[in-house]
Scaffold this motif. Structure first.
Motif, PDB file in Angstrom:
ATOM      1  N   UNK A 286       0.826  -1.211   0.000  1.00 34.34           N
ATOM      2  CA  UNK A 286       0.000   0.000   0.000  1.00 34.34           C
ATOM      3  C   UNK A 286       0.856   1.256   0.000  1.00 34.34           C
ATOM      4  N   UNK A 287       1.954   1.221   0.757  1.00 34.61           N
ATOM      5  CA  UNK A 287       2.863   2.374   0.793  1.00 34.61           C
ATOM      6  C   UNK A 287       3.510   2.582  -0.569  1.00 34.61           C
ATOM      7  N   UNK A 288       3.896   1.481  -1.213  1.00 32.27           N
ATOM      8  CA  UNK A 288       4.491   1.599  -2.552  1.00 32.27           C
ATOM      9  C   UNK A 288       3.515   2.244  -3.529  1.00 32.27           C
ATOM     10  N   UNK A 289       2.261   1.787  -3.502  1.00 37.47           N
ATOM     11  CA  UNK A 289       1.273   2.326  -4.424  1.00 37.47           C
ATOM     12  C   UNK A 289       1.052   3.820  -4.181  1.00 37.47           C
ATOM     13  N   UNK A 290       0.972   4.191  -2.891  1.00 34.43           N
ATOM     14  CA  UNK A 290       0.756   5.605  -2.587  1.00 34.43           C
ATOM     15  C   UNK A 290       1.947   6.433  -3.060  1.00 34.43           C
ATOM     16  N   UNK A 291       3.146   5.891  -2.872  1.00 33.69           N
ATOM     17  CA  UNK A 291       4.358   6.599  -3.282  1.00 33.69           C
ATOM     18  C   UNK A 291       4.410   6.795  -4.790  1.00 33.69           C
ATOM     19  N   UNK A 292       3.947   5.788  -5.504  1.00 32.65           N
ATOM     20  CA  UNK A 292       3.963   5.864  -6.965  1.00 32.65           C
ATOM     21  C   UNK A 292       2.740   6.585  -7.527  1.00 32.65           C
ATOM     22  N   UNK A 293       1.809   6.954  -6.606  1.00 31.42           N
ATOM     23  CA  UNK A 293       0.603   7.673  -7.022  1.00 31.42           C
ATOM     24  C   UNK A 293      -0.155   6.905  -8.091  1.00 31.42           C
ATOM     25  N   UNK A 294      -0.208   5.591  -7.921  1.00 30.92           N
ATOM     26  CA  UNK A 294      -0.887   4.781  -8.934  1.00 30.92           C
ATOM     27  C   UNK A 294      -1.543   3.581  -8.276  1.00 30.92           C
ATOM     28  N   UNK A 295      -2.808   3.361  -8.622  1.00 30.37           N
ATOM     29  CA  UNK A 295      -3.521   2.184  -8.154  1.00 30.37           C
ATOM     30  C   UNK A 295      -3.895   1.298  -9.338  1.00 30.37           C
ATOM     31  N   UNK A 296      -3.203   1.496 -10.469  1.00 35.92           N
ATOM     32  CA  UNK A 296      -3.508   0.718 -11.659  1.00 35.92           C
ATOM     33  C   UNK A 296      -3.126  -0.746 -11.452  1.00 35.92           C
ATOM     34  N   UNK A 297      -3.758  -1.615 -12.179  1.00 36.57           N
ATOM     35  CA  UNK A 297      -3.485  -3.038 -12.074  1.00 36.57           C
ATOM     36  C   UNK A 297      -2.048  -3.321 -12.495  1.00 36.57           C
ATOM     37  N   UNK A 298      -1.334  -4.068 -11.647  1.00 37.15           N
ATOM     38  CA  UNK A 298       0.049  -4.380 -11.947  1.00 37.15           C
ATOM     39  C   UNK A 298       0.126  -5.503 -12.983  1.00 37.15           C
ATOM     40  N   UNK A 299       1.084  -5.434 -13.901  1.00 39.81           N
ATOM     41  CA  UNK A 299       1.262  -6.552 -14.839  1.00 39.81           C
ATOM     42  C   UNK A 299       1.671  -7.798 -14.069  1.00 39.81           C
ATOM     43  N   UNK A 300       1.186  -8.956 -14.453  1.00 34.02           N
ATOM     44  CA  UNK A 300       1.511 -10.182 -13.708  1.00 34.02           C
ATOM     45  C   UNK A 300       3.008 -10.470 -13.762  1.00 34.02           C
ATOM     46  N   UNK A 301       3.557 -11.045 -12.687  1.00 35.31           N
ATOM     47  CA  UNK A 301       4.983 -11.365 -12.688  1.00 35.31           C
ATOM     48  C   UNK A 301       5.288 -12.512 -13.633  1.00 35.31           C
ATOM     49  N   UNK A 302       6.474 -12.518 -14.172  1.00 37.48           N
ATOM     50  CA  UNK A 302       6.900 -13.618 -15.030  1.00 37.48           C
ATOM     51  C   UNK A 302       7.193 -14.848 -14.168  1.00 37.48           C
ATOM     52  N   UNK A 303       7.275 -15.997 -14.819  1.00 40.30           N
ATOM     53  CA  UNK A 303       7.591 -17.226 -14.083  1.00 40.30           C
ATOM     54  C   UNK A 303       8.938 -17.110 -13.386  1.00 40.30           C
TER      55      UNK A 303
END
Length: 376
Positions: free
Chosen positions: A36-53
């Motif tokens: 949550x802190x990371x998202x607030x810092x980046x000012x973005x709540x957009x859906x994150x791209x899925x991680x690679x294998x």
């Protein structure tokens, strides 16, 4: 100590699984807050791209390397692991070094796990295990049940439940009603703490075996070593305590240095100072560190933390105590080996038993409740 029979091991296995799952809940909470802190810092709540294998695999390797094996196994086999992996990968992409953040998360998880395990031991000693089973059967998993089971006053609560039962009270009904009230208390206290916290994070996280019987300041700041030593009034004596530890571990001075540079070292030094004031033989207690080296077992990055716990156990356990194994080795690691909840794990660092009274200094051990009832 005699080997427990299968019937005797089962309650401990169940309790060990409960302790680990509680620690997993705490881990998920901490990582969710970090995300949550990371998202607030980046000012973005957009859906994150899925991680690679590859990213998911590397994240799993970090979890295995930096967290205790019982907790990491439970995390990696949990239904929400994909979501947690995405959170961790997102933190890495944002520049967060997991090698730096996960050991701290592991310390929090171990503290929670061992608070639950310590209470389990005391409950078993006082013969109130039946009330723990009733609590688990009556209350759903959640903040109320976890707060009760991890509280240092749980054995006293169990004794009160026994007294009510003797008087013909429907204890299950009382618990069900208390659960609803407890949810309201949990929410109300959460709002107050969020608005104006009164106890430092370090003081709250240190509460437990490391501070039992010690008076620690509510605003303790272990992340600032010099300030912590001043708060505990051991600035001048600290070099002596460092030397005593190094002398107690001949040939293992590098390991001793990991202990004295660990974040929680001031609490060990403070206990040594308290023992000296009481005329207790600190050196004789520290000699146990070379007699029981179970602290060697576990992830390398957490060796300093394990040594802190082992030293605390060595200092607190009476010299005439013949037990060769610590509370953690007997009551959690061995129990987990027979548990269907989590797989077997290596023994964790030695820690002592019952923690102190709840959440604020001074931290003092609660008096055991008397028990005047017939065994059912």
């Amino acid at each position: 100590m005699a080997t427990p029979t299968p019937d005797e091991r089962e309650p401990f296995a169940e309790a060990a699984g409960e302790a680990v799952q509680t620690a997993v809940m705490a881990t998920r909470l901490v990582l969710a807050i970090a995300d949550a802190i990371r998202r607030q810092r980046q000012k973005s709540m957009e859906e994150e791209p899925p991680p690679s294998d590859q990213e998911t695999s590397e994240t799993a390797d970090s979890i295995k390397k930096l967290l205790p094996s019982d907790i990491s196994d439970a995390l990696l086999t949990g239904a929400d692991w994909p979501q947690m992996a995405q959170q961790l990968v997102a933190l890495q992409r944002a520049g967060v070094n997991l090698d730096q953040i996960l050991p701290g998360v592991g310390e929090i998880a171990v503290t929670v796990r061992d608070q639950v395990a310590a209470n389990t031991e005391r409950v078993a000693r006082e013969g109130t295990g039946e009330w723990e089973r009733m609590l688990r059967e009556t209350l759903p998993a959640g903040p109320v049940r976890e707060a009760i089971l991890s509280s240092p006053t749980w054995p006293d609560i169990a004794a009160q439940m026994a007294r009510l039962d003797e008087r013909g009270v429907d204890v299950r009904q009382v618990l069900a009603s208390a659960h609803d009230e407890g949810l309201g208390v949990d929410q109300a206290v959460g709002k107050v703490l969020a608005a104006a916290p009164t106890t430092s994070r370090d003081a709250m996280l240190s509460y437990g075996p490391l501070t039992t019987g010690l008076d620690i300041p509510k605003d303790l700041v272990l992340s600032d070593r010099d300030r912590a030593l001043r708060q505990l009034a051991i600035v001048d004596a600290n070099p002596k305590y460092v030397r005593m530890v190094r002398e107690a571990m001949p040939g293992r001075e590098r390991d001793a240095d990991l202990m004295v540079t660990a974040k929680q070292w001031p609490l060990v030094a403070y206990r040594m100072a308290d023992m000296e004031r009481k005329g207790q033989p600190v050196t004789d207690h520290l000699a146990r560190l070379m007699k029981d080296t179970s602290w060697e077992e576990g992830p390398g990055p957490q060796l300093g933390s394990r040594l802190v716990q082992a030293a605390n156990d060595a200092l607190r356990r009476p010299l005439d105590d013949p037990a060769a194994e610590s509370r953690v080795q007997v009551n959690t690691a061995a129990a987990r080996a027979t548990s269907a909840t989590v797989g077997p794990t290596k023994p964790q660092a030695a820690k002592n038993a019952a923690p102190a009274e709840p959440g604020v200094a001074p931290h003092r051990t609660a008096e055991p409740a008397t028990r005047n009832r017939k065994t059912k």
